[in-house]
Design a protein around this motif. Structure first.
Motif, PDB file in Angstrom:
ATOM      1  N   LYS A  13       4.416 -66.723 -58.539  1.00  0.00           N
ATOM      2  CA  LYS A  13       5.289 -65.991 -57.727  1.00  0.00           C
ATOM      3  C   LYS A  13       6.854 -66.743 -57.851  1.00  0.00           C
ATOM      4  N   LYS A  14       7.661 -66.004 -57.703  1.00  0.00           N
ATOM      5  CA  LYS A  14       9.199 -66.472 -57.610  1.00  0.00           C
ATOM      6  C   LYS A  14       9.375 -67.521 -56.410  1.00  0.00           C
ATOM      7  N   ARG A  15       9.746 -68.578 -56.930  1.00  0.00           N
ATOM      8  CA  ARG A  15      10.125 -69.614 -56.010  1.00  0.00           C
ATOM      9  C   ARG A  15      11.172 -69.496 -55.105  1.00  0.00           C
ATOM     10  N   GLU A  16      11.306 -69.882 -53.953  1.00  0.00           N
ATOM     11  CA  GLU A  16      12.435 -69.723 -53.126  1.00  0.00           C
ATOM     12  C   GLU A  16      13.717 -70.682 -53.555  1.00  0.00           C
ATOM     13  N   LYS A  17      14.869 -70.738 -52.960  1.00  0.00           N
ATOM     14  CA  LYS A  17      15.792 -71.685 -53.549  1.00  0.00           C
ATOM     15  C   LYS A  17      15.737 -73.001 -52.622  1.00  0.00           C
ATOM     16  N   ILE A  18      14.616 -73.719 -52.596  1.00  0.00           N
ATOM     17  CA  ILE A  18      14.357 -74.870 -51.748  1.00  0.00           C
ATOM     18  C   ILE A  18      14.359 -75.997 -52.688  1.00  0.00           C
ATOM     19  N   LEU A  19      15.144 -77.089 -52.268  1.00  0.00           N
ATOM     20  CA  LEU A  19      14.925 -78.510 -52.983  1.00  0.00           C
ATOM     21  C   LEU A  19      14.313 -79.412 -51.776  1.00  0.00           C
ATOM     22  N   VAL A  20      13.176 -79.742 -52.125  1.00  0.00           N
ATOM     23  CA  VAL A  20      12.414 -80.766 -50.987  1.00  0.00           C
ATOM     24  C   VAL A  20      12.252 -81.951 -51.529  1.00  0.00           C
ATOM     25  N   LEU A  21      12.338 -82.979 -50.648  1.00  0.00           N
ATOM     26  CA  LEU A  21      12.352 -84.389 -51.066  1.00  0.00           C
ATOM     27  C   LEU A  21      11.323 -85.028 -50.219  1.00  0.00           C
ATOM     28  N   PHE A  22      10.852 -85.895 -51.232  1.00  0.00           N
ATOM     29  CA  PHE A  22       9.753 -86.788 -50.693  1.00  0.00           C
ATOM     30  C   PHE A  22      10.027 -88.124 -50.778  1.00  0.00           C
ATOM     31  N   PRO A  23      10.681 -88.795 -49.806  1.00  0.00           N
ATOM     32  CA  PRO A  23      11.189 -90.117 -49.869  1.00  0.00           C
ATOM     33  C   PRO A  23      10.326 -91.338 -49.877  1.00  0.00           C
ATOM     34  N   GLN A  50      23.399 -71.381 -51.584  1.00  0.00           N
ATOM     35  CA  GLN A  50      22.257 -70.768 -51.203  1.00  0.00           C
ATOM     36  C   GLN A  50      20.966 -71.899 -50.970  1.00  0.00           C
ATOM     37  N   VAL A  51      21.043 -73.006 -51.526  1.00  0.00           N
ATOM     38  CA  VAL A  51      20.013 -74.216 -51.584  1.00  0.00           C
ATOM     39  C   VAL A  51      19.533 -74.314 -49.988  1.00  0.00           C
ATOM     40  N   LYS A  52      18.275 -74.647 -49.981  1.00  0.00           N
ATOM     41  CA  LYS A  52      18.065 -74.963 -48.463  1.00  0.00           C
ATOM     42  C   LYS A  52      17.124 -76.425 -48.905  1.00  0.00           C
ATOM     43  N   ILE A  53      17.466 -77.366 -48.262  1.00  0.00           N
ATOM     44  CA  ILE A  53      17.296 -78.753 -48.357  1.00  0.00           C
ATOM     45  C   ILE A  53      16.327 -79.237 -47.423  1.00  0.00           C
ATOM     46  N   ALA A  54      14.963 -79.619 -47.833  1.00  0.00           N
ATOM     47  CA  ALA A  54      13.968 -80.040 -46.658  1.00  0.00           C
ATOM     48  C   ALA A  54      13.330 -81.435 -46.997  1.00  0.00           C
ATOM     49  N   VAL A  55      12.977 -82.123 -46.011  1.00  0.00           N
ATOM     50  CA  VAL A  55      12.511 -83.413 -46.244  1.00  0.00           C
ATOM     51  C   VAL A  55      11.353 -83.675 -45.630  1.00  0.00           C
ATOM     52  N   SER A  56      10.237 -84.435 -46.212  1.00  0.00           N
ATOM     53  CA  SER A  56       9.220 -84.710 -45.882  1.00  0.00           C
ATOM     54  C   SER A  56       9.260 -85.950 -44.997  1.00  0.00           C
ATOM     55  N   ILE A  57       8.669 -86.243 -43.942  1.00  0.00           N
ATOM     56  CA  ILE A  57       8.425 -87.229 -43.069  1.00  0.00           C
ATOM     57  C   ILE A  57       7.192 -87.863 -42.827  1.00  0.00           C
ATOM     58  N   SER A  58       6.649 -88.776 -43.632  1.00  0.00           N
ATOM     59  CA  SER A  58       5.461 -89.484 -43.194  1.00  0.00           C
ATOM     60  C   SER A  58       5.253 -89.889 -41.575  1.00  0.00           C
ATOM     61  N   GLN A  59       6.319 -90.562 -41.108  1.00  0.00           N
ATOM     62  CA  GLN A  59       6.066 -91.015 -39.934  1.00  0.00           C
ATOM     63  C   GLN A  59       7.159 -90.687 -38.965  1.00  0.00           C
ATOM     64  N   PRO A  60       7.168 -90.061 -37.478  1.00  0.00           N
ATOM     65  CA  PRO A  60       8.282 -89.628 -36.774  1.00  0.00           C
ATOM     66  C   PRO A  60       9.334 -90.577 -36.655  1.00  0.00           C
ATOM     67  N   SER A  74      22.857 -80.095 -44.098  1.00  0.00           N
ATOM     68  CA  SER A  74      22.102 -79.486 -43.115  1.00  0.00           C
ATOM     69  C   SER A  74      20.422 -79.556 -43.768  1.00  0.00           C
ATOM     70  N   LEU A  75      19.749 -80.253 -43.131  1.00  0.00           N
ATOM     71  CA  LEU A  75      18.382 -80.683 -43.800  1.00  0.00           C
ATOM     72  C   LEU A  75      17.420 -80.149 -42.672  1.00  0.00           C
ATOM     73  N   GLU A  76      16.110 -79.659 -43.254  1.00  0.00           N
ATOM     74  CA  GLU A  76      15.122 -79.450 -42.586  1.00  0.00           C
ATOM     75  C   GLU A  76      14.084 -80.441 -42.458  1.00  0.00           C
ATOM     76  N   PHE A  77      13.539 -80.951 -41.596  1.00  0.00           N
ATOM     77  CA  PHE A  77      12.662 -82.206 -41.724  1.00  0.00           C
ATOM     78  C   PHE A  77      11.199 -81.463 -41.172  1.00  0.00           C
ATOM     79  N   PHE A  78      10.271 -81.964 -42.062  1.00  0.00           N
ATOM     80  CA  PHE A  78       8.701 -81.403 -41.808  1.00  0.00           C
ATOM     81  C   PHE A  78       7.694 -82.610 -41.673  1.00  0.00           C
TER      82      PHE A  78
END
Length: 209
Positions: A13-23, A50-60, A74-78
């Motif tokens: 399926k078509k991917r969304e305009k999301i760039l996700v970072l795994f630091p 239009q890009v949405k940037i999300a970041v994975s957090i291993s520990q709060p 503007s980042l979304e953390f998860f």
């Protein structure tokens, strides 16, 4: 590999305009890799509103450090428990080398791999221990070719990562090629469940004692 059973083949399926970072999951690797990953994300954001940037957090506990590195974005953390959900929909990822890169490959998410290492460590590894591999990312090692572009040690610079990030973000053809290579990677593992096979083998050995 156990991940084959844990990660089903993703739907096409078509991917969304999301760039996700795994630091990364350790403080040192986050401090070394995340600033460069953010620099690449900043470049993409400056050229694609239009890009949405999300970041994975291993520990709060690491969230404040991550936020302070990118106050202008503007980042979304998860939490990492949601990694797979973001991998399924992201157009592209930038990840610190580790098991997460194999998980991204099984989700067929085009990814750039970073691994910042001190020059002294590079010298010790290459000159003393004679470690000089053609690939360092687990995905590329398994298939013996460059599936995910990888940036290690002296090859990891802000300029090189930004350039490759921009290229991958804007090239659907390149992203499609990487996704196809990821499909081949999955096929190379076969269809057996590794954990079940291992358990059966152990039972057969101890059952005969």
């Amino acid at each position: 590999h156990p991940l084959i059973a844990a990660i089903p083949k993703p739907p096409h399926k078509k991917r969304e305009k999301i760039l996700v970072l795994f630091p990364g999951s350790r403080k040192t690797e986050i401090e070394r890799n995340f600033p460069l990953q953010v620099a690449a994300a900043r470049q993409i954001a400056s050229l694609d509103a239009q890009v949405k940037i999300a970041v994975s957090i291993s520990q709060p506990a690491y969230e404040e450090t991550l936020r302070n590195e990118a106050l202008d974005l503007s980042l979304e953390f998860f939490p990492c428990a949601l990694n797979y959900a973001w991998m399924q929909k992201a157009q592209m990822a930038i990840a610190t080398s580790g098991t997460v890169t194999l998980e991204l490959a099984l989700h067929e998410t085009p990814t750039l791999v970073t691994f910042a290492i001190r020059p002294l460590d590079v010298f010790i590894a290459q000159k003393i221990f004679r470690i000089n591999l053609p690939h360092y990312c687990i995905v590329n090692i398994i298939v013996s070719k460059d599936v995910f572009p990888e940036f290690f040690g002296p090859n990891l610079t802000k300029k090189s990562l930004i350039a490759q990030s921009y290229l991958l973000w804007n090239s659907e053809a390149l992203r499609s090629k990487i996704a196809l290579d990821c499909e081949e990677l999955r096929k190379s593992f076969g269809i057996k469940e590794a954990s079940r096979e291992a358990a059966s083998e152990i039972i057969s050995i101890f059952g005969s004692l």
